[in-house]
Design an enzyme around this catalytic site. Structure first.
Site, PDB file in Angstrom:
ATOM      1  CG  ASP A   1      74.885  34.233  54.378  1.00 60.84           C
ATOM      2  OD1 ASP A   1      76.123  34.161  54.509  1.00 60.84           O
ATOM      3  OD2 ASP A   1      74.144  34.750  55.246  1.00 60.84           O
TER       4      ASP A   1
ATOM      5  CD  GLU B   1      77.970  46.916  53.657  1.00 57.85           C
ATOM      6  OE1 GLU B   1      78.027  48.113  53.328  1.00 57.85           O
ATOM      7  OE2 GLU B   1      77.356  46.076  52.980  1.00 57.85           O
ATOM      8  CG  ASN B   2      81.107  40.412  52.298  1.00 55.49           C
ATOM      9  OD1 ASN B   2      80.466  40.039  51.313  1.00 55.49           O
ATOM     10  ND2 ASN B   2      80.661  40.175  53.528  1.00 55.49           N
TER      11      ASN B   2
HETATM   12  C1  IPE Z   1      75.769  38.874  52.413  1.00 59.68           C
HETATM   13  O1  IPE Z   1      76.240  37.933  53.321  1.00 59.68           O
HETATM   14  C2  IPE Z   1      76.774  39.128  51.353  1.00 59.68           C
HETATM   15  C3  IPE Z   1      77.029  38.033  50.437  1.00 59.68           C
HETATM   16  C4  IPE Z   1      76.454  36.861  50.435  1.00 59.68           C
HETATM   17  C5  IPE Z   1      78.016  38.299  49.438  1.00 59.68           C
HETATM   18  P1  IPE Z   1      76.962  38.343  54.669  1.00 59.68           P
HETATM   19  O2  IPE Z   1      77.305  37.066  55.342  1.00 59.68           O
HETATM   20  O3  IPE Z   1      78.060  39.278  54.401  1.00 59.68           O
HETATM   21  O4  IPE Z   1      75.810  39.134  55.441  1.00 59.68           O
HETATM   22  P2  IPE Z   1      75.597  39.415  56.985  1.00 59.68           P
HETATM   23  O5  IPE Z   1      76.873  39.995  57.515  1.00 59.68           O
HETATM   24  O6  IPE Z   1      75.294  38.097  57.628  1.00 59.68           O
HETATM   25  O7  IPE Z   1      74.436  40.332  57.035  1.00 59.68           O
HETATM   26  C1  IPE Z   2      78.724  33.816  52.049  1.00 61.37           C
HETATM   27  O1  IPE Z   2      79.083  32.968  53.074  1.00 61.37           O
HETATM   28  C2  IPE Z   2      79.876  34.240  51.205  1.00 61.37           C
HETATM   29  C3  IPE Z   2      80.231  35.664  51.318  1.00 61.37           C
HETATM   30  C4  IPE Z   2      79.698  36.544  52.101  1.00 61.37           C
HETATM   31  C5  IPE Z   2      81.294  36.113  50.465  1.00 61.37           C
HETATM   32  P1  IPE Z   2      79.620  33.521  54.445  1.00 61.37           P
HETATM   33  O2  IPE Z   2      81.100  33.599  54.380  1.00 61.37           O
HETATM   34  O3  IPE Z   2      78.947  34.782  54.819  1.00 61.37           O
HETATM   35  O4  IPE Z   2      79.186  32.350  55.410  1.00 61.37           O
HETATM   36  P2  IPE Z   2      78.668  32.493  56.902  1.00 61.37           P
HETATM   37  O5  IPE Z   2      77.535  33.450  56.889  1.00 61.37           O
HETATM   38  O6  IPE Z   2      79.828  32.991  57.707  1.00 61.37           O
HETATM   39  O7  IPE Z   2      78.266  31.116  57.271  1.00 61.37           O
HETATM   40 MG    MG Z   3      77.283  35.200  55.883  1.00 61.13          MG
END
Ligand code: IPE
Ligand code: IPE
Ligand code: MG
Length: 256
Positions: free
Chosen positions: A35, A82-83
């Site tokens: 993350d 959820e992504n």
């Molecule tokens: C969790 O990160 C999923 C991955 C790292 C793939 P997110 O960035 O999606 O989680 P939330 O939304 O902050 O909980």
């Molecule tokens: C994690 O980084 C990667 C995925 C969830 C695929 P994020 O894209 O969630 O990065 P932040 O949380 O917005 O910084």
């Molecule tokens: Mg994130």
């Protein structure tokens, strides 16, 4: 109140720039919620996709270090169920990065005996992605080195729902009696069947939540959080997490 023991060991391990890991007690399975890519990019005035690209470099470093240390399983949370809520362009950038990563790295991973595996429902991923994953799995399926799991379109709840349906179907077919359902029955139907539960769950970027990761499997995992964003995560951070893990008192509900 200050926790002297805790602060002491942090100082020891950080300041000496030498992290004394007990090589006889290396965790078997390390799972990572990668993350902070977006925040890393934002802080540098770059588009989010650049953060994801930088995050891929971290995967390269971390899998090598884990392998070197003798970790048997490493699971990388790359895309949650959820992504899909994210803008289409970001989703497709992430999928493309995965394809690129596999294309570029498969030779070296395979040469090092890495076995590639995916946790999650692949059916919703772009065709190109599914094909590349299939190729990587096929090519590495007989490897006996570290198992590298990508959690892709993965959700812990989704995984448990799927397992529940499979168990119900087995009951309906008369293959199993309701009274015989136990933890092992469920585990057989999880994406992680035949794998040990993660010993450590690592989450960088400062968030302290699971975000639907390995809900069943993390019943007794040790959590390790850090404020650095995933692109800045280094081999040293991995060693630090292992070092801290080795100083935890895991009781699994029992007493010493
Ligand atoms: C969790 O990160 C999923 C991955 C790292 C793939 P997110 O960035 O999606 O989680 P939330 O939304 O902050 O909980
Ligand atoms: C994690 O980084 C990667 C995925 C969830 C695929 P994020 O894209 O969630 O990065 P932040 O949380 O917005 O910084
Ligand atoms: Mg994130």
């Amino acid at each position: 109140m200050l926790n002297f023991f805790k602060s002491d060991r942090k100082v020891n391990s950080h300041d000496n720039n030498r992290i004394e890991i007990d090589m006889n007690r290396i965790p078997e399975h390390i799972a990572i919620i990668m993350d902070g890519n977006g925040r890393w990019a934002k802080a540098k005035n770059l588009p989010r996709a650049m953060g994801h690209k930088a995050g891929v470099e971290t995967i390269r470093r971390v899998i090598k270090e884990g392998d070197k240390l003798g970790v048997k399983y490493m699971t990388f949370y790359a895309f949650s169920t959820e992504n899909w809520k994210r803008p289409k362009e970001e989703v497709s950038a992430l999928m493309k990065l995965l394809v690129q990563y596999l294309r570029q790295e498969i030779g070296e991973l395979d040469a090092n005996g890495v076995l590639i595996n995916v946790l999650g429902d692949l059916s919703r991923l772009p065709r190109e992605c599914i094909d590349e994953i299939k190729r990587a799995k096929e090519r590495t399926k007989n490897n006996t080195g570290i198992v590298m799991n990508f959690a892709l379109n993965y959700g812990g709840r989704d995984e448990i729902i799927r397992a529940t349906k499979e168990v119900a179907a087995a009951v309906e077919k008369g293959e199993i009696a309701i009274d015989d359902i136990d933890g092992r029955t469920i585990e057989k139907y999880l994406y992680t069947a035949n794998m040990p539960d993660p010993d450590i769950i690592i989450r960088p970027s400062g968030e302290q939540r699971l975000s639907n990761f390995l809900l069943w499997q993390c019943a007794y995992s040790e959590f390790w959080y850090s404020n650095i964003n995933w692109p800045d995560f280094t081999e040293k951070d991995l060693r630090m997490a292992i070092y801290d893990f080795q100083n935890r008192d895991r009781r699994f509900g029992g007493i010493k």
